[in-house]
Design an enzyme around this catalytic site. Structure first.
Site, PDB file in Angstrom:
ATOM      1  N   PRO A   4       0.846  -1.199   0.000  1.00 28.26           N
ATOM      2  CG  PRO A   4       0.029  -1.003   2.181  1.00 28.26           C
ATOM      3  CD  PRO A   4       0.752  -1.942   1.270  1.00 28.26           C
ATOM      4  CG  MET A   5       3.541   2.301  -1.908  1.00 30.42           C
ATOM      5  SD  MET A   5       4.647   2.127  -3.329  1.00 30.42           S
ATOM      6  CE  MET A   5       3.700   0.987  -4.376  1.00 30.42           C
ATOM      7  CG  MET A   6      -0.474   7.085   2.012  1.00 32.20           C
ATOM      8  SD  MET A   6      -2.194   6.531   2.109  1.00 32.20           S
ATOM      9  CE  MET A   6      -3.052   8.107   2.017  1.00 32.20           C
ATOM     10  CB  CYS A 100       2.066   4.455   8.168  1.00 33.17           C
ATOM     11  SG  CYS A 100       2.265   6.088   7.410  1.00 33.17           S
ATOM     12  CE  LYS A 140       3.604  -2.907   4.133  1.00 37.98           C
ATOM     13  NZ  LYS A 140       4.570  -1.975   4.749  1.00 37.98           N
ATOM     14  CG  HIS A 173       9.019  -1.971   6.077  1.00 34.78           C
ATOM     15  ND1 HIS A 173       8.531  -0.819   5.501  1.00 34.78           N
ATOM     16  CD2 HIS A 173      10.348  -1.973   5.796  1.00 34.78           C
ATOM     17  CE1 HIS A 173       9.522  -0.163   4.908  1.00 34.78           C
ATOM     18  NE2 HIS A 173      10.636  -0.849   5.087  1.00 34.78           N
ATOM     19  N   GLY A 215      10.492  -4.636   2.259  1.00 34.08           N
ATOM     20  CA  GLY A 215      11.626  -3.754   2.531  1.00 34.08           C
ATOM     21  C   GLY A 215      12.863  -4.200   1.765  1.00 34.08           C
ATOM     22  N   GLY A 216      13.354  -3.331   0.899  1.00 34.59           N
ATOM     23  CA  GLY A 216      14.594  -3.631   0.188  1.00 34.59           C
ATOM     24  C   GLY A 216      14.452  -4.543  -0.998  1.00 34.59           C
ATOM     25  NE  ARG A 239       7.039   4.568  -1.767  1.00 35.61           N
ATOM     26  CZ  ARG A 239       6.061   5.460  -1.651  1.00 35.61           C
ATOM     27  NH1 ARG A 239       5.798   6.263  -2.666  1.00 35.61           N
ATOM     28  NH2 ARG A 239       5.341   5.539  -0.550  1.00 35.61           N
TER      29      ARG A 239
END
Length: 409
Positions: A4-6, A100, A140, A173, A215-216, A239
């Protein structure tokens, strides 16, 4: 799965992503419980929640996971119930955001700050499970925080509490969240060291639960390497899926889900599918009794990085950014009645024209790559280009858009 990414994983981006992968689990942006409770589901349709698949008569958006933010068990669980009633079978998971690190989220005492209150997390998970008994509730989280501790025993204590509430799956994460030093979200994605071994150890110590590593992870190869340790059950990319969507998603179905084919062969297919959709949604907006006949949504944003890593990619992206700004200005002017609908050019009624204009007029160097197989390696892409066009150097002199300064973790 894709994290999930804002301002990334809204319904527009998820529709675009489905042109690349039908099987990858896509998460909604984090949706705060109070938005659902006070504004209603209708405020989220076509943005954070779900595109209008019923009227478009295309394949469902699922599988998706609904991520919620909040700290009150009753409020979060009621928001979950309302959202699930709308999402239906598209949604296969309800996820509680405990990772978050944003200061805005922290001020409301949810997100990563919930790691400081494992018992409250247990209560929230329990209440969601009661109201939505047919959908798994997951968590998460980070390894911990600088305020509550981030040693392995701290992470284990948190997982134990959430599992007691009914959570069976955890997305780890593998960094701590720094809450007391005014770190930005980007700094919190890069400065705290990655400790993926914590996720593997959790999977070993809690065999009755399942864990995903986040993560990573910046490529499908990295995901496969993590899964090869035979401890965690899945991986989550963040990302990198935004900045390199074709590289990350285009072969996921055949590589991880044993599908015989992937949804799309080329970028042309992916772009045309999305262009058809936004034209359709623009037609719906124009026919409805709205304040404005323009879609008030970031409809071009999902395509910003469709040519990532290729020549002229930045020029294409800038063209779409400029078009988005023009649409926003036109929308504001229409609302103020300073212009009329008749003042708009045809591109505003057919957004796909803007996409085609960006390719053919502003970034022609992308044209040879429209029909190249999405599975092509960089070397194969160059070979494909050179066979189609004699003057290869003309296009390769331009800005290559690998986004080297972007953090993809």
């Amino acid at each position: 799965s894709v994290a999930p990414m804002m301002e990334v994983t809204d319904s527009w981006w998820r529709y675009f992503a489905r042109g690349l992968s039908l099987k990858t689990l896509l998460y909604t942006e984090m949706i705060v419980d109070n938005i659902i409770l006070h504004k209603g589901i209708s405020e989220l349709i076509g943005t954070k929640l779900l595109y209008n698949s019923a009227s478009f008569q295309l394949e469902d958006e699922g599988p998706i996971a609904l991520q919620l933010g909040g700290n009150d068990p009753e409020s979060v669980s009621e928001a979950a119930r309302l959202a699930i009633n709308y999402l239906g079978s598209n949604c296969v998971e309800i996820n509680l955001n405990c990772g978050c690190p944003s200061r805005l989220v922290g001020n409301s005492c949810f997100g990563a700050r919930l790691m400081m209150e494992p018992e409250k997390v247990r209560e929230i998970v329990y209440e969601i499970s009661k109201k939505c008994p047919n959908i798994p509730v997951t968590v998460k989280h980070r390894l911990g925080t600088d305020l509550s501790g981030a040693e392995y025993h701290d992470t284990k204590k948190f997982v134990t509490a959430a599992a007691a509430g009914g959570a069976k799956h955890f997305i780890v994460h593998a960094r701590m969240a720094v809450l007391d030093q005014k770190f930005s979200c980007e700094q919190n994605r890069s400065i705290p060291p990655l400790l993926p071994e914590y996720a593997h150890k959790l999977a070993h110590d809690f065999p009755e639960l399942s864990f995903a590593l986040n993560g990573g992870l910046r490529s499908l190869d990295m995901c496969q390497q993590a899964l090869a340790q035979n401890t965690i059950q899945s991986t989550m990319i963040g990302r990198a899926a935004w900045y390199q969507p074709c590289n990350i998603l285009a072969t996921a179905d055949t590589r991880f889900y044993n599908e015989s084919t992937n949804p799309s062969f080329s970028r042309r297919q992916v772009i045309q599918r999305y262009a058809d959709y936004i034209d359709y949604m623009q037609a719906i907006a124009s026919s409805d009794d709205n304040d404005s006949p323009l879609l008030d949504a970031p409809i071009f944003r999902p395509l910003y990085y469709v040519f990532s890593g290729l020549p002229h990619a930045k020029r294409f992206r800038i063209a779409l950014v400029d078009a988005s700004r023009r649409r926003s200005k036109q929308l504001a002017a229409l609302r103020k009645n300073t212009i009329l609908v008749s003042d708009l050019d045809d591109s505003f009624h057919s957004p796909s024209n803007i996409i085609h204009h960006a390719i053919h007029n502003l970034a022609p160097g992308t044209i040879p790559f429209l029909d190249a197989p999405l599975t092509s390696t960089p070397m194969e892409l160059r070979r494909f280009f050179s066979t189609a066009h004699t003057h290869t150097h003309h296009y390769y002199d331009d800005d290559n858009d690998d986004e080297p300064g972007q953090n993809l973790n």
